[in-house]
Scaffold this motif. Structure first.
Motif, short mmCIF file in Angstrom:
data_model
loop_
_atom_site.label_atom_id
_atom_site.label_comp_id
_atom_site.label_asym_id
_atom_site.label_seq_id
_atom_site.Cartn_x
_atom_site.Cartn_y
_atom_site.Cartn_z
N UNK A 21 10.18 17.59 -1.13
CA UNK A 21 8.69 17.93 -0.78
C UNK A 21 7.63 18.17 -2.42
N UNK A 22 8.25 18.58 -3.27
CA UNK A 22 7.39 18.03 -4.38
C UNK A 22 7.03 16.92 -4.83
N UNK A 23 7.18 15.82 -4.32
CA UNK A 23 7.55 14.67 -4.72
C UNK A 23 6.46 13.86 -3.71
N UNK A 24 7.09 14.24 -2.66
CA UNK A 24 6.31 13.51 -1.63
C UNK A 24 4.97 14.49 -1.86
N UNK A 25 4.68 15.73 -2.04
CA UNK A 25 3.01 16.56 -1.77
C UNK A 25 2.22 15.71 -3.23
N UNK A 26 2.97 15.04 -4.47
CA UNK A 26 2.36 15.31 -5.45
C UNK A 26 2.09 13.31 -5.68
N UNK A 27 2.46 12.48 -4.68
CA UNK A 27 3.06 11.28 -4.34
C UNK A 27 1.43 10.99 -3.36
N UNK B 49 0.71 -1.47 -0.41
CA UNK B 49 -0.03 0.09 -0.05
C UNK B 49 0.96 1.50 -0.28
N UNK B 50 2.36 0.91 0.01
CA UNK B 50 3.22 1.90 0.13
C UNK B 50 3.56 2.71 -1.26
N UNK B 51 3.33 3.95 -1.20
CA UNK B 51 3.81 3.91 -2.64
C UNK B 51 5.22 4.58 -2.66
N UNK C 31 10.42 -2.99 -12.40
CA UNK C 31 10.18 -4.55 -11.82
C UNK C 31 8.74 -3.81 -11.80
N UNK C 32 8.58 -2.62 -10.22
CA UNK C 32 7.05 -2.61 -9.78
C UNK C 32 6.17 -2.24 -10.26
N UNK C 33 6.18 -1.30 -11.65
CA UNK C 33 5.49 -0.40 -11.08
C UNK C 33 5.55 0.56 -10.79
N UNK C 34 6.30 1.16 -10.60
CA UNK C 34 6.15 2.32 -9.49
C UNK C 34 6.67 3.66 -10.51
N UNK C 35 6.79 4.74 -10.29
CA UNK C 35 6.96 6.03 -10.58
C UNK C 35 8.36 6.19 -11.07
N UNK C 36 9.25 7.06 -11.22
CA UNK C 36 10.58 7.40 -11.31
C UNK C 36 10.88 9.15 -11.71
N UNK C 37 11.48 9.43 -10.73
CA UNK C 37 11.28 11.10 -11.17
C UNK C 37 13.44 11.34 -11.02
#
Length: 285
Positions: free
Chosen positions: A279-285, A226-228, A252-258
């Motif tokens: 902060x931008x990534x945390x706020x938008x995730x 459940x963790x993003x 592999x996990x189908x996750x986001x990459x930045x």
């Protein structure tokens, strides 16, 4: 400058030094390499107006002594330590934490998200050195074998040379993680941090590097978590193994990459940019 609250936490096999700054949702910063909580001081101060920032010295490093003699470390044990630090900080399933990990700290963060997804709202994993996921894994196995042999026969300095040679670079990124004074003059805090990092080097190269870089993340658990999970890499790290591994994990996990500013150690050298991007990534995730 926001005040820092320090404490210790007894965990199985070690006692962990940890620090808390600021107020707001909890953000845990997990160290990698030879640095400790001081390496995150600049970043933590810039985020403490928005988050309760928790940092700690990993077991066997700096102010977090082991109960017994040094021994090969496991990512699972270090992830359990992170879990216990979060419990101590007051994290619950109703109020999970944000987590950031750099280098081997990113590997620990991935294991934490796999094992304790209820504790993690968002994990940002910055350049994990997961060599076993790379197409040239056989070359890295040879490098690590050379490191282990050098450590056993000649000690820390020879093992660090073997490690640096394997990367075709000096490995100086680990030495950038201490606070500096106004004109680059060492502060007393920096001098203490540098002394601790120097002492940590033996533990890092002898007992952490071989088992850590051979670790394989639990891809199935991360997919189901459940963790993003957001994988990130530095714009100036292109081509380096941890940079490449970040893309492999994301795929592999189908996750986001930045992409983040700077290189492997930019969290300690480019505080303002790095804090803003995090902060931008945390706020938008």
């Amino acid at each position: 400058m926001r005040p820092t609250r320090t404490n210790t936490l007894k965990v199985p096999g070690a006692t962990l030094h940890h620090e808390i700054r600021g107020s707001g949702p909890i953000l845990l910063l997990i160290c990698g390499g030879i640095y400790d909580a001081a390496g995150y001081a600049g970043l933590a101060q810039r985020l403490a107006d928005r988050y309760t920032v928790v940092t700690y010295d990993r077991r066997g490093n700096s102010r977090s002594p082991l109960d017994g003699p040094p021994e090969p470390q496991s990512i699972e044990t270090h992830a359990d330590d992170a879990h216990r630090v979060l419990v101590e900080a007051g994290v619950t399933a109703d109020e999970p934490a944000y987590v950031f990990g750099n280098s081997s700290g990113a590997i620990i963060g991935l294991e934490l998200a796999a094992r304790h997804p209820e504790q993690v709202r968002v994990l940002v994993a910055h350049e994990p050195p997961l060599f076993e996921l790379l197409p040239d894994r056989d070359r890295w196995r040879d490098v690590i074998r050379d490191v282990e042999e050098a450590f056993a026969k000649e000690g820390t300095e020879a093992a660090m040379r073997a490690f640096a040679t394997g990367f075709d670079r000096t490995g100086s990124e680990h030495e950038e993680a201490a606070p500096r004074g106004e004109q680059g003059e060492p502060t007393p805090e920096m001098a203490e941090a540098l002394a601790r990092m120097k002492k940590n080097t033996e533990f890092f190269i002898g007992y952490e590097v071989p088992p850590f870089v051979s670790h394989l993340p639990d891809v199935d658990a991360l997919r189901a978590s459940s963790a993003r999970v957001v994988m990130v890499a530095g714009e100036e790290s292109e081509g380096q193994p941890p940079y490449r591994a970040s893309f492999v994990v994301a795929e592999q996990i189908g996750g986001r990459h930045v992409m983040f500013p700077g290189d492997h150690g930019a969290f300690s050298t480019r505080h303002e940019e790095f804090a803003a991007k995090l902060d931008e990534v945390l706020s938008s995730s």
